[in-house]
Design an enzyme around this catalytic site. Structure first.
Site, PDB file in Angstrom:
ATOM      1  N   ASP A  83       0.866  -1.172   0.000  1.00 20.16           N
ATOM      2  CA  ASP A  83       0.000   0.000   0.000  1.00 20.16           C
ATOM      3  C   ASP A  83       0.907   1.228   0.000  1.00 20.16           C
ATOM      4  O   ASP A  83       2.021   1.181   0.526  1.00 20.16           O
ATOM      5  CB  ASP A  83      -0.868   0.035   1.258  1.00 20.16           C
ATOM      6  CG  ASP A  83      -1.976  -1.020   1.243  1.00 20.16           C
ATOM      7  OD1 ASP A  83      -1.943  -1.910   0.371  1.00 20.16           O
ATOM      8  OD2 ASP A  83      -2.858  -0.951   2.122  1.00 20.16           O
ATOM      9  N   HIS A  97       5.096  -7.073  -0.414  1.00 17.07           N
ATOM     10  CA  HIS A  97       4.924  -8.345  -1.094  1.00 17.07           C
ATOM     11  C   HIS A  97       5.710  -8.392  -2.407  1.00 17.07           C
ATOM     12  O   HIS A  97       6.145  -7.365  -2.928  1.00 17.07           O
ATOM     13  CB  HIS A  97       3.431  -8.568  -1.377  1.00 17.07           C
ATOM     14  CG  HIS A  97       2.580  -8.557  -0.153  1.00 17.07           C
ATOM     15  ND1 HIS A  97       2.040  -9.705   0.393  1.00 17.07           N
ATOM     16  CD2 HIS A  97       2.170  -7.534   0.655  1.00 17.07           C
ATOM     17  CE1 HIS A  97       1.335  -9.394   1.477  1.00 17.07           C
ATOM     18  NE2 HIS A  97       1.404  -8.081   1.656  1.00 17.07           N
ATOM     19  N   SER A 142       7.116   3.991   5.827  1.00 15.46           N
ATOM     20  CA  SER A 142       8.342   4.434   5.187  1.00 15.46           C
ATOM     21  C   SER A 142       8.165   4.479   3.687  1.00 15.46           C
ATOM     22  O   SER A 142       7.114   4.879   3.205  1.00 15.46           O
ATOM     23  CB  SER A 142       9.513   3.543   5.588  1.00 15.46           C
ATOM     24  OG  SER A 142      10.736   4.199   5.317  1.00 15.46           O
TER      25      SER A 142
END
Length: 289
Positions: free
Chosen positions: A98, A154, A255
């Site tokens: 995300d 991922h 981050s």
């Protein structure tokens, strides 16, 4: 209020934000946060999460668990199954996390940007001339994770991860205000360089960049957590096969991930600066064979 007054007020707000999040003992504060966030005391946990909600748009409705052992447990939360479906198109490289799409575009020889007007070089970021050559004139894209987002990342495609390099550094904030004021910020912060080779042969590199209150990057396929206390090896040789969407690890807060791709790749539809994207959604399109 006049336009001049609005500009002055905005500048003052930026100054305050930069002062509070950067002109502090960053390393010490980050170490403290790493310790504090793991305290498994219900009062500490509940007060911390309540404070977090107060100053952010934290939404835990997607979380797999409804109760957390600690603030850290909440930071690194899993999501309920099926909430981040992976685009199955073999021509699509998906977003690893995300995030908010930041600076992106073509790498001009070996130069890219952290924000408009603020260039940095591939060599300063990666530290390896061989890897720099692989991405010369390629594509780059910056994904910024805010503190309230899902913090796991991922595999963007079926790939083999062949080497990880951990580079020690600072822990500047990575928000847009800091990116405007700190030159070569991504090259100064702690980061990991994940060298991957896609199942179709192309080189694609992921660079998770740590930041203040974070500075810990968990990599499942190496079974290590990398941070300021990590002591060698700086380079981790590996041969980890991953499938598109497999979980690679997590940040212990929010981050940035920088994605470096070959010149022949194009950005997917809807990839524009400032747009929000979710893990598994289209990020890049591979050339048709």
């Amino acid at each position: 209020m006049t336009i001049r007054g609005l500009i002055a007020r905005f500048t003052q707000q930026e100054d305050l934000n930069f002062l509070l999040t950067n002109r502090v003992p960053r390393a010490a504060l980050t170490r403290f946060m790493g310790w504090f966030s793991k305290i498994e005391n219900p009062l500490v946990r509940d007060a911390s999460i309540a404070c977090w909600r107060l100053f952010s748009d934290l939404d835990l409705s997607e979380a797999k668990k409804t109760e957390f052992k600690s603030l850290h447990d909440c930071f690194t939360r899993e999501l309920r199954p099926g909430l981040r479906p992976v685009d199955p198109d073999p021509a699509i490289v998906v977003s690893p996390s995300d995030g908010i799409i930041g600076a992106h575009g073509r790498i001009a020889d070996t130069e890219l940007f952290q924000i408009k007007g603020a260039p940095y070089s591939l060599l300063d970021l990666l530290g390896d001339p061989v890897l720099v050559d692989q991405h010369r004139n390629g594509r780059f894209l910056t994904l910024r994770l805010t503190s309230s987002m899902y913090h796991r990342f991922h595999a963007p495609y079926d790939a083999t991860i062949k080497r990880v390099t951990f580079i020690h550094g600072d822990v500047w904030n990575v928000n847009p205000i800091a990116l405007k004021r700190v030159e070569r910020l991504f090259c100064k912060n702690e980061r990991a360089v994940l060298r991957t080779r896609l199942s179709t042969g192309e080189a694609l590199t992921l660079v998770p960049v740590a930041a203040i209150l974070v500075a810990s990057i968990r990599l499942h396929f190496l079974d290590v957590t990398l941070n300021a206390q990590s002591r060698g090896p700086v380079d981790f040789a590996c041969f980890a096969r991953v499938k598109k969407g497999d979980e690679l690890g997590w940040f212990e807060h929010g981050s940035t991930i920088i994605v470096l791709a070959p010149e022949s790749f194009e950005f997917a539809d809807g990839v524009v600066e400032g747009a929000r994207i979710r893990a598994g959604e289209p990020l890049l399109r591979k050339p048709q064979v």
